[in-house]
Design a protein around this motif. Structure first.
Motif, PDB file in Angstrom:
ATOM      1  N   LEU A  65      -7.226  -5.246   5.364  1.00 12.72           N
ATOM      2  CA  LEU A  65      -7.752  -4.705   4.107  1.00 12.72           C
ATOM      3  C   LEU A  65      -9.211  -5.025   3.816  1.00 12.72           C
ATOM      4  O   LEU A  65      -9.798  -4.403   2.933  1.00 12.72           O
ATOM      5  N   ILE A  99      -7.573   4.787   3.421  1.00 18.80           N
ATOM      6  CA  ILE A  99      -6.228   4.256   3.663  1.00 18.80           C
ATOM      7  C   ILE A  99      -5.745   4.656   5.050  1.00 18.80           C
ATOM      8  O   ILE A  99      -5.047   3.888   5.731  1.00 18.80           O
ATOM      9  N   TYR A 133      -3.148  -2.431   8.931  1.00 14.86           N
ATOM     10  CA  TYR A 133      -3.248  -2.600   7.477  1.00 14.86           C
ATOM     11  C   TYR A 133      -4.174  -3.757   7.085  1.00 14.86           C
ATOM     12  O   TYR A 133      -4.004  -4.360   6.031  1.00 14.86           O
ATOM     13  N   LEU A 139       0.812  -1.223   0.000  1.00 14.33           N
ATOM     14  CA  LEU A 139       0.000   0.000   0.000  1.00 14.33           C
ATOM     15  C   LEU A 139       0.840   1.266   0.000  1.00 14.33           C
ATOM     16  O   LEU A 139       0.383   2.321  -0.439  1.00 14.33           O
ATOM     17  N   THR A 148      -0.154   7.193  -4.344  1.00 12.22           N
ATOM     18  CA  THR A 148      -1.208   6.418  -3.707  1.00 12.22           C
ATOM     19  C   THR A 148      -2.421   7.280  -3.426  1.00 12.22           C
ATOM     20  O   THR A 148      -2.297   8.434  -3.015  1.00 12.22           O
ATOM     21  N   LEU A 204      -3.716   1.032  -4.458  1.00 13.55           N
ATOM     22  CA  LEU A 204      -4.710  -0.029  -4.398  1.00 13.55           C
ATOM     23  C   LEU A 204      -6.044   0.559  -4.857  1.00 13.55           C
ATOM     24  O   LEU A 204      -6.625   1.402  -4.178  1.00 13.55           O
TER      25      LEU A 204
END
Length: 764
Positions: free
Chosen positions: A569, A559, A567, A466, A503, A471
């Motif tokens: 997801l 995020i 983290y 990430l 990102t 993503l």
């Protein structure tokens, strides 16, 4: 999916596809059968009253319009485009409508109001005129030769016979026997393709002396020697690979003759099919579905592969790598996608065949993948048998497209940024390293990769990805998507801008409940819309209503929230509520109703009754059942559950819970979770009925984490986020009364059953 920035992008794709399918959109051509932004004659123009369909397709000879193509504008819903195209088609009498953005395509037959079905599958792309003409009066057509259909069906039973023959030859492993048979099947299919070319006046690059009809009538030692030492040796030299076409392991000529005889009567290719060698892949998938252990491979269903390819939308000039390619299914779909959409000139065709697709696999299935690519049209030269994890690649490919092997161990983890023996940690790192700066990745991962919080290496790997790529999407696939190979829960991760430190502040999570097929071992097609379509059709998500998106299973995940939560997801930890309530009743989060206990052990209280949870009855007394076990076993480690506390068995089953309302305290398994009431304003019978309802079970399934059935659970913090309706006392009591009536009826039924049983016994 990378959004097309202007409508012209869509039109370029449509133009290329139509030309590649043989349609003529040249305004100066006498054979023209495609009209863009106009119709063929004044009468049709008047019927449209000034409206302009994007494309109208006509038969080459004569007659009215066949189809309208409505190009989906950026940000437009595909079904809005379909409705618009249908209005045009109805006015001019065209029976068929295509709605497409050049990548995602839907169809409609106006006479049946159903999509076009070709050979049992819904059409998801534009088609040739010869195919479209078959759909004038019906929405469902089969173009496969009947003998081809019958022959493909016979392949599996033939291999059952061949399997026994190859066991006699000493080939004990399923993969060995499968590979040996695949050599012969390849020769049969390729010979049919090359024979058909010559019948249509094309030149074949394979001399007849290396084809099926030349050697099939030989026998004895001559046959065995010719196939092994002449035919396969020539293919090995022609395709510059000594490993793929090795001499046969068959030693008895009679066995080889029987295999050839079994295959000889079959017709496996259809000259009308775009991919002539698809019978080869059909056999691989069909056989492996009934014998999943032989190849040791999880096949990704074709409709899921297509979704991934359309999501990533590979273009001519880009290189595509599958480090765990198996039999090559993903590379074949990507190859065909590019072939269908690119301008077909000599330079592009050469690059597609020789410099576009790359793959490797640790097993002999890499040889099968090579054969598969040869039959597809080429791309075989870049397929290798290799342990990808032992050979990290840096900055080489534009795209990685793969389904990584689940739970694989590797001794090469020390070659990667986050070293580990677990392949679920190393495989994503291998994919990431292989991509050039600015490249894209679409990969299937087990859900454990998304949610594992106990192993720091998982967290570090997710952070690594990430922090160095954008993503874009996570597509959560339903359990059963990979039947009959595996029941593991999996998701697709889609990254863009790899290694560019570019990102986004969020990604989109798609919760797919219906992928278009039943979620059992049969995996039969389900008619109607499915959730995978949302991945390709829903764009401009930032401009859409959040509540609407949540209702169709799409979540926007911050995020920043992910960083603060190890983290992790998947979407469950970031949803603000999971049980949708109405304005009719007030609602409460479970955090307002329950708090976790400290898990006190029963200790020396040996007289404590033992209770356990069942799916149908909640928490029940098991003291009599466990009396002998209790006498011989130390239960001091069991948990103590007090009166009116909730016992939950989420790690095992959804909705397996119940209140302890019988004893001052009791003992339950240490695997259970216990929750203490914070409020006494809600009727416990109503609360238990609600928490065990089918609606709540669907909520639990949505909130559970983990890839494997026995390890899936709901974390306490997510459980407490669930919001439930709290109706008035009168409504609660109505539920309680109904439950009491059910219990009373059940007791009466049991009493009657007991009386009947007693009366019957008196008859003896």
């Amino acid at each position: 999916m990378p959004s097309l920035t202007v409508e012209r992008d869509t039109e370029i794709l449509i133009d290329n596809q139509l030309r590649n399918l043989g349609w003529d959109n040249n305004p100066t051509s006498k054979e023209r059968n495609v009209y863009i932004q106009r119709v063929k004659n004044q009468e049709q123009k008047k019927l449209l009253e000034g409206k302009r369909p994007d494309y109208v397709l006509y038969p080459s000879q004569s007659g009215g319009p066949l189809a309208v193509i409505e190009a989906k504008k950026p940000g437009q819903n595909i079904y809005d485009a379909m409705r618009q195209g249908s209005l045009y088609a109805e006015k001019i009498g065209a029976p068929i409508v295509f709605a497409t953005d050049g990548i995602f395509t839907k169809t409609l037959h106006l006479k049946t109001n159903e999509p076009l079905i070709l050979n049992g599958e819904e059409i998801d792309e534009l088609v040739r005129e010869s195919v479209l003409l078959k759909f004038i009066h019906t929405n469902e057509v089969s173009t496969l030769n009947k003998k081809v259909i019958k022959s493909r069906g016979e392949l599996i039973s033939i291999f059952d016979t061949v399997n026994d023959l190859l066991r006699e030859e000493g080939l004990q492993q399923g993969l060995e026997r499968f590979t040996e048979f695949s050599n012969m099947l390849f020769l049969k299919v390729l010979s049919e393709i090359e024979d058909a070319k010559e019948q249509h006046g094309e030149k074949s690059k394979i001399n007849r002396v290396y084809r099926w009809d030349y050697f099939k009538n030989k026998s004895g030692a001559e046959l065995l020697s010719y196939v092994s030492d002449t035919v396969l040796k020539w293919f090995s030299m022609e395709y510059q690979d000594e490993n793929i076409f090795q001499p046969l392991q068959i030693e008895h000529p009679d066995n080889l003759k029987e295999i050839i005889t079994l295959l000889d009567d079959l017709q496996l290719t259809d000259i009308n099919a775009d991919i002539k060698g698809d019978a080869f892949e059909y056999f691989i998938r069909t056989y492996s579905a009934s014998n999943p252990s032989d190849l040791g491979e999880i096949f990704t269903p074709r409709h899921i592969v297509k979704t991934m390819v359309k999501l990533i939308n590979p273009q001519i000039g880009e290189t595509i790598y599958d480090p765990f390619c198996g039999t090559g299914g993903m590379l074949i779909v990507a190859f065909k996608h590019i072939l269908d959409n690119m301008p077909r000139n000599e330079r592009n065709i050469e690059f597609l065949k020789e410099g576009t697709v790359f793959g490797s696999d640790i097993t002999k299935t890499a040889h099968i993948a090579k054969m598969n690519m040869i039959l597809t049209g080429d791309g075989h030269n870049n397929i290798t048998k290799r342990d990808s994890l032992a050979n990290p690649i840096d900055d080489k490919y534009d795209i990685v497209l793969t389904n990584m092997p689940f739970a694989q161990k590797t001794r090469h983890g020390d070659k990667y940024t986050i070293p580990n023996r677990n392949g679920d940690i190393i495989c994503p790192q291998h994919c990431f390293r292989a991509v050039k700066e600015g490249g894209k990745i679409a990969m299937v991962v087990p859900d454990g990769f998304l949610t594992n919080a106990g192993n720091k290496s998982f967290e570090d790997t997710r952070k690594y990805l990430l922090s160095n790529a954008n993503l874009v999407n996570i597509i959560s696939l339903p359990r059963g998507s990979f039947e009959p190979y595996n029941r593991a829960k999996a998701s697709i991760l889609y990254f863009e801008d790899v290694k560019k430190n570019k990102t986004e502040k969020h990604y989109w999570h798609f919760d797919v409940k219906n992928d278009g097929y039943t979620l059992d071992k049969k995996r039969q097609r389900i008619e109607g819309r499915n959730d995978l379509e949302l991945v390709l059709s829903e764009n401009g998500l930032d401009k859409q209503d959040k509540e609407y998106l949540a209702s169709i299973g799409i979540d926007k995940i911050s995020i920043n929230h992910v960083r603060q939560n190890k983290y992790i997801l998947n979407a469950a930890p970031y949803r603000t509520y999971l049980f949708y309530t109405t304005d009719k009743h007030t609602s409460m989060k479970l955090s307002e109703i329950f708090e976790p206990t400290d898990g006190e052990r029963i200790g020396e209280k040996k007289d404590a009754p033992i209770m356990s949870i069942t799916m149908n009855q909640g928490l029940i007394d098991q003291s009599e059942k466990f009396k002998k076990r209790i006498a011989s076993q130390d239960i001091s480690n069991y948990k103590k559950v007090n009166m009116n506390e909730l016992v939950v068995g989420f790690p095992v089953d959804e909705g397996v819970l119940g209140f302890q309302r019988k004893y001052p305290y009791a003992a339950v398994s240490p695997a259970y979770t216990i929750w203490r009431l914070k409020t006494h304003t809600i009727d416990l019978t109503y609360l238990e009925l609600l928490l065990r309802s089918s609606k709540m079970r669907s909520v639990y399934r949505m909130a559970m984490q983990g890839a494997v059935d026995r390890r899936r659970s709901i974390s306490p913090d997510i459980f407490l986020k669930i919001e439930i309706p709290i109706p008035s006392d009168d409504v609660q009591q109505s539920f309680v009364k109904m439950q009491q009536e059910i219990e009373l009826s059940s007791r009466k039924i049991k009493e009657v059953e007991k009386a009947i049983d007693a009366d019957i016994n008196h008859l003896w």
